[in-house]
Enzyme design. Structure first.
Site, PDB file in Angstrom:
ATOM      1  N   ASP A  50       0.864  -1.178   0.000  1.00 24.21           N
ATOM      2  CA  ASP A  50       0.000   0.000   0.000  1.00 24.21           C
ATOM      3  C   ASP A  50       0.899   1.226   0.000  1.00 24.21           C
ATOM      4  O   ASP A  50       2.039   1.141  -0.432  1.00 24.21           O
ATOM      5  CB  ASP A  50      -0.956  -0.027   1.199  1.00 24.21           C
ATOM      6  CG  ASP A  50      -2.285   0.674   0.908  1.00 24.21           C
ATOM      7  OD1 ASP A  50      -2.252   1.849   0.494  1.00 24.21           O
ATOM      8  OD2 ASP A  50      -3.352   0.063   1.097  1.00 24.21           O
ATOM      9  N   HIS A  96       2.262   1.674  -3.163  1.00 21.82           N
ATOM     10  CA  HIS A  96       1.404   2.624  -3.858  1.00 21.82           C
ATOM     11  C   HIS A  96       2.035   4.010  -3.856  1.00 21.82           C
ATOM     12  O   HIS A  96       1.344   5.022  -4.001  1.00 21.82           O
ATOM     13  CB  HIS A  96       0.018   2.682  -3.219  1.00 21.82           C
ATOM     14  CG  HIS A  96      -0.786   1.439  -3.430  1.00 21.82           C
ATOM     15  ND1 HIS A  96      -2.093   1.312  -3.012  1.00 21.82           N
ATOM     16  CD2 HIS A  96      -0.477   0.250  -4.015  1.00 21.82           C
ATOM     17  CE1 HIS A  96      -2.551   0.102  -3.329  1.00 21.82           C
ATOM     18  NE2 HIS A  96      -1.580  -0.555  -3.936  1.00 21.82           N
TER      19      HIS A  96
END
Length: 412
Positions: A248, A270
């Site tokens: 993430d 991410h």
């Protein structure tokens, strides 16, 4: 004439009198007022119980120990304390919601000594989560006598072509590690966090450097989810030279001002994000410089909630991107959106974005063939944004819907 006995007694009294030091003025004041400002105690933490009261400790030594299932630790030492870790801290399988460890000391110097904080024993908690879930699916015991991981992976209930993605259970923890108070935090590795690894909610000038977040075990069968490396809701924070491998956001800045993210290494993540920005959250005065972001869905993001009622009294302003190197991105190299949780769509107007710049040195972005170099999806953006030092290549090109903002310079 005095007796021999009385002479001996007098000599003993004089000896004791000489051996007792005269208190200095500060000590006399302390005794008179009942204060205890001169505590200078070194304390050892080798269990949950030994961490319970560190308020009088100016030096804390953390030795290796295992935290029993369901228990958590808060380290609240005296202001100005040094906290030094000399061994690994391992958490047994736990159902605690977290944070598992909270540092709540003002003006602290924490040095992890290159040791580990490991969530899950003897195998990673990612594996424990999957094993427990498969036991439920197969109608087996949900206690600690679980199907061994090796046996679990040899069966295929709810499996898909890519493994056990659809069988992934929700995370056990909300966050693993929380920094409160303020000071310097350095040299520790956080392993196998099944949710957000480090939450930064400090209250004064803070430097976080040379920390490793290693959630690489979560890549197996897509077990890792919501594994942000650093979540920041604080001001006057510098993240420097940290290394994050996760699934993430490498860094997510949720609120705060005067924030520097520099010389970080982010892999499979991410990327570095501002947001998601929700109501009553503002971010300003951010510099993101000389970071290396490799692989993953996104490189750099600013994400604001799309529904205006979810993003009132909120804003993003004064952000500088400088000399970052971003490669191997599969969806968006740079994404600035007010349509979150969608990547782009019908943007909201509740939280304006202003003064976003790529200056001070070239930020290079390389994306895969099906990705976008740059997408701007604005409903409430304004000002002139200087992108002169953005060099983004590859993929399907760019989409610019900048509302009232003017994009100047750059290659994308």
């Amino acid at each position: 004439m005095p007796s021999i006995t009385s002479i001996i007694q007098l000599a003993a009294f004089l000896t004791v009198a000489v051996a007792v030091p005269t208190p200095v003025d500060g000590e006399l004041l302390e005794r008179a007022t009942g204060t205890d400002t001169a505590k200078r105690t070194t304390c050892t933490v080798n269990s949950v119980a030994s961490a319970a009261d560190l308020s009088g400790c100016s030096a804390v030594i953390i030795t290796a120990f295992t935290v029993p299932a369901g228990e958590t630790i808060t380290l609240s030492a005296a202001s100005g304390a040094t906290i030094t870790q000399t061994g690994d801290i391992t958490f047994a399988y736990t159902t605690a919601t977290g944070p598992l460890i909270t540092f709540d000391t003002d003006n602290v110097l924490y040095n992890g000594g290159d040791h580990n904080i490991n969530v899950g024993r003897p195998r990673s908690l990612f594996e424990e989560k999957l094993s427990q879930h498969l036991n439920r699916v197969m109608g087996l015991s949900t206690g600690m006598d679980k199907v061994p991981m090796e046996a679990s992976l040899s069966r295929t209930p709810l499996s898909s072509a890519s493994g056990f993605v659809s069988a992934r259970p929700p995370s056990v923890l909300t966050t693993n590690y929380r920094f409160k108070g303020y000071g310097t935090f350095e040299y520790v590795t956080v392993l196998n966090s099944p949710a957000q690894a480090i939450s930064v909610g400090t209250t004064g000038t803070t430097v976080i450097e040379s920390i490793t977040v290693d959630n690489s075990a979560g890549n197996t069968d897509s077990l890792g989810a919501n594994t942000d490396g650093f979540d920041i809701s604080a001001s006057d924070v510098t993240l420097s030279k940290n290394v994050v491998t996760n699934q993430d956001d490498c860094v997510a800045i949720n609120s705060g001002s005067t924030i520097i993210i520099e010389d970080m290494t982010c892999t499979g993540s991410h990327g570095i994000s501002i947001g998601s920005i929700a109501s009553d959250k503002t971010v300003s005065g951010v510099k993101i410089a000389r970071n290396t972001i490799t692989g993953g869905l996104y490189g750099l993001r600013i994400k604001v909630m799309q529904v205006d009622s979810d993003a009132t009294d909120a804003s993003v302003s004064d952000v500088i991107y400088e000399e970052n190197v971003i490669s191997g991105i599969t969806e968006y190299g740079v994404l600035i959106t007010q349509s979150y949780p969608d990547n782009d769509g019908t943007p909201g107007t509740g939280a304006p974005i202003t003064d976003i710049n790529f200056t001070g040195g070239t930020t290079t972005v390389s994306v895969d063939s099906d990705a976008y170099t740059l997408v701007i999806d604005c409903g409430a953006c304004s000002g002139t944004w200087d992108f002169v030092d953005l060099d983004a290549t590859g993929g399907k090109g760019h989409i610019i819907a900048a509302n009232d903002a003017t994009i100047s310079g750059g290659t994308y």
